[in-house]
Structures are given as structure tokens and as C-alpha cells.
Design an enzyme around this catalytic site. Structure first.
Site, mmCIF file in Angstrom:
data_model
loop_
_atom_site.group_PDB
_atom_site.id
_atom_site.type_symbol
_atom_site.label_atom_id
_atom_site.label_comp_id
_atom_site.label_asym_id
_atom_site.label_seq_id
_atom_site.Cartn_x
_atom_site.Cartn_y
_atom_site.Cartn_z
ATOM 1 N N ASP A 117 -17.529 -11.231 19.208
ATOM 2 C CA ASP A 117 -18.348 -10.861 20.360
ATOM 3 C C ASP A 117 -19.692 -11.558 20.208
ATOM 4 O OD1 ASP A 117 -19.707 -9.125 18.475
ATOM 5 O OD2 ASP A 117 -18.386 -7.488 19.051
ATOM 6 N N ASN B 160 -11.706 -9.930 5.175
ATOM 7 C CA ASN B 160 -12.374 -9.911 6.478
ATOM 8 C C ASN B 160 -13.822 -9.464 6.324
ATOM 9 O OD1 ASN B 160 -11.939 -10.109 9.456
ATOM 10 N ND2 ASN B 160 -12.462 -7.927 9.439
ATOM 11 N N HIS C 13 -19.417 -11.470 14.740
ATOM 12 C CA HIS C 13 -20.284 -10.676 15.615
ATOM 13 C C HIS C 13 -21.588 -11.463 15.755
ATOM 14 C CE1 HIS C 13 -17.482 -7.398 15.600
ATOM 15 N NE2 HIS C 13 -17.524 -7.282 14.294
ATOM 16 N N GLU D 84 -13.050 -10.713 15.091
ATOM 17 C CA GLU D 84 -13.722 -9.634 15.822
ATOM 18 C C GLU D 84 -14.812 -10.196 16.725
ATOM 19 O OE1 GLU D 84 -15.065 -6.438 13.317
ATOM 20 O OE2 GLU D 84 -13.329 -6.558 11.970
#
Length: 365
Positions: A267, A197, A234, A265
């Protein structure tokens, strides 16, 4: 374009309630999820008043079908002293997943950040660090054995230039520590999918993306099991990867032999002040992710890194930026929610049209 009646009704319900997991699954994904933190973390942020509305959205099984603990399974919490384990923080989210019927992605076994202080203050030899890694991974992955759909085994092993990050793990053991962590995880929880990751590995030409491919190849060449690559994603609203960038990147990972890729993750932060133009850019970015994931067979799902703006890590880490998630402070959804609902709806509609064409061909054959 006129959609078949059942699909039109399906999309109407999705638009009315923004049932992201329900629609993502209809579009072919395994899940659409949201990471969350423990109530104690939110209380320390002074945000306990939002619990009721927040929990209603998070717990809705049609909204989010998967969750990840943002902090509670990290080394800082799980092994606060050498050989002393505490699973309390991680159990909060693990129990939530069980009680609400969500898949649980577990995060993260070996990471250079949020380590217990004793890890960073110890003077390590190769032998003592090997033993510590195996002990930690075996105990933590073993504790949640059978409950984790997937583990982020090694997190952020790469520096910005695509070379290995000079963490204490790499300084003492080199890339051996990555092999060691994956081997220990495979033994401790053989049923879980094992992921590498990282952030910044979403664009096909990025040096970090090349570094992530190198890690997959290194593990494969060594005969060490790795099942997936997690793209943290991100992203930034005014400079985000295109849909084709995501497709090309995921396809290159899949070509190395991993069975899964995922956005782990997600955003999309905005430079303040927030306005309609920037929210439209953000919606485009989220839509690109949704569409791309449906186009690559190995892409199993999307996890947003929490869904409620006041609980986001962004404003603290990137001063002057924020509004990166899917629900504003007043619990109104961002335009990005409708963008993804529409994207999944188009995939569902196109799939239904293709199925109808195949059915008609079979009737006339």
C-alpha cells in the site's frame, strides 16, 4: 511507438476493465492479488453496505488471481488457548480462494503481534517455548497443508535498526526460534513456499534490508529451507523507493539463493489532504513496484494489502494519512491502477516486439 495489433487490443481491454492479474501474468508474473479480511471484521468496522461492489471486484479472476487473509490465520485466532485450535476465521478466506480459483498466500505463523493473550502471559522456559512453537506451526500449517501456495513463516523479526526485535520469542530463544519455525513449517506443509516477511526491507541500503539478508543467510548456512523473502512494501507516496531500488534489493535477496521474492502487503499511503499531486506520486510508487517485479526473474507477484480504502489499516495506524489502496470509497479506481496497467502493457508490448524481432531474424537466417 506503435504496438502490434494483438497487443494493442489486449491493452485496450485491460485499460477498460483494469484487469490487473490478467495483465500481470501476460507480463510474466505468477499473480497480482489482494489481501482481504473476513466479513465479520468488516461488519465490526460498520462497512457491510459495500459488500456487493467489493466482492464483485475481489472475486473477478482477471482482477485478482491471489489472496491472503489479513488476520484470520494469526495466532490470536488459530490457537486462542494452549493446544486448542480454531480455524474458522482463516477458512473464510481459504474457502474464498478455492471457490474463485485464486492462489492462497497464508499469513502468518510466528509473529510478535496479535498473539493470543495466553502466549504473552505465560512464563516461558526455552523447552516450553520450543514445544509451543512447534505445536503451533505444525498444527496451523498442517491444517492448510496443500492449500497454501506460500506461508509467511516468520513475520517482522527485525527492529528498525536491523537488529533482532526483542520479542518474547527472541528473548527466550534467540534466533533459534526462526530456525525452529521454518523447520516445523517445512515438515508440516512441504509443498508450500516458505517466506520471511517484513516491512522496511525494500531499499538496498536500508539497515533492515541488511538484516533480512542476514536472516536468509543464517537459515541457508544452517541448512534450513527458506524459499522466499516477502517485502511488505507499506510505502509513502512522497518518499518511496525508486524502481531501481526495488530491482537492486530483490536481486540481492535472489543472490543469496532464495527462489522467490514478492511484494506481499503493498500500500502507498498519502498524507491528508489527498490531491492530484499526491495521487501522482502514489501512482509513480505503484508503477515502480509493477515494473521492478517484471525485471527480476525471482519476483513472482504483487499483493496489495486489501484494495478498497475504507477497509485499510492505514488511517487507524497512521492518523492523518490514508487513501493508500487502489479503489476510493465510491469504488472509483485511483490513478495508480492505470499506472500499473500501463506499466504491464509496456512490458507486454516490449516482449512482443522482441519476439517479433527474433522471429524475423530466424526467417532471414
Amino acid at each position: 511507438m506503435r504496438l502490434p495489433v494483438p497487443v494493442s487490443l489486449l491493452l485496450l481491454g485491460g485499460l477498460a476493465t483494469a484487469q490487473l492479474d490478467f495483465l500481470a501474468k501476460k507480463a510474466g508474473l505468477k499473480y497480482f492479488g489482494a489481501a482481504t479480511d473476513t466479513p465479520g471484521q468488516r461488519e465490526r468496522a460498520g462497512l457491510q453496505a459495500a459488500y456487493t461492489q467489493y466482492d464483485a471486484i475481489l472475486h473477478d479472476p482477471k482482477q485478482f488471481g491471489q489472496t491472503t487473509p489479513t488476520n484470520g490465520m494469526k495466532w490470536l485466532f488459530t490457537e486462542p488457548a494452549p493446544g486448542v485450535f480454531n480455524f474458522t476465521e482463516g477458512e473464510v478466506v481459504a474457502d474464498l480462494a478455492r471457490d474463485t480459483g485464486k492462489l492462497l498466500r497464508c499469513h502468518a505463523l510466528v509473529w510478535h503481534n496479535q498473539l493470543a493473550p495466553w502466549v504473552e502471559s505465560t512464563t516461558w522456559t526455552p523447552d516450553t517455548l520450543r514445544a509451543a512453537i512447534v505445536r503451533h506451526v505444525s498444527a496451523v500449517a498442517g491444517h492448510w497443508k496443500g492449500r497454501c501456495y506460500a506461508w509467511d513463516v516468520v513475520n517482522e523479526a527485525l527492529d528498525e535498526d536491523g537488529t533482532y526485535r526483542k520479542s518474547l520469542f527472541y528473548t527466550v530463544l534467540g534466533e533459534e526460534y526462526i530456525k525452529l519455525a521454518f523447520q516445523a513449517a517445512a515438515e508440516a506443509d512441504p509443498g508450500a513456499k516458505l517466506y520471511y516477511n517484513d516491512y522496511g526491507i525494500e531499499r538496498p541500503a536500508s539497515v533492515k534490508t541488511a538484516g533480512a539478508r542476514r536472516i536468509v543467510k543464517m537459515l541457508k548456512d544452517a541448512g534450513v529451507r527458506i524459499d522466499g523473502v516477502g517485502m511488505q512494501a507499506h510505502l509513502h507516496a512522497d518518499n518511496h523507493p525508486s524502481m531501481q531500488d526495488h530491482v537492486d534489493t530483490m536481486s540481492a535477496y535472489a543472490a543469496l539463493g532464495v527462489s522467490e521474492v514478492a511484494f506481499t502487503e503493498l500500500d502507498v499511503r498519502i498524507t491528508e489532504p489527498v490531491n492530484e499531486t499526491k495521487l501522482a506520486w502514489q501512482a509513480d510508487s505503484y508503477r515502480n513496484v509493477a515494473v521492478a517485479c517484471t525485471k527480476v526473474k525471482q519476483c513472482v507477484g504483487i499483493t496489495v494489502w486489501d484494495f478498497y480504502d475504507p477497509f485499510s489499516w492505514i488511517p487507524v495506524t497512521f492518523p492523518g494519512e490514508g487513501a493508500g489502496l487502489l479503489w476510493f470509497e465510491d469504488f472509483k479506481p485511483h490513478p495508480a491502477v492505470k499506472a500499473m496497467v500501463d506499466a504491464f502493457g509496456e512490458v507486454i508490448g516490449n516482449g512482443t516486439k522482441c519476439a517479433e524481432k527474433r522471429r524475423r531474424r530466424s526467417l532471414t537466417a
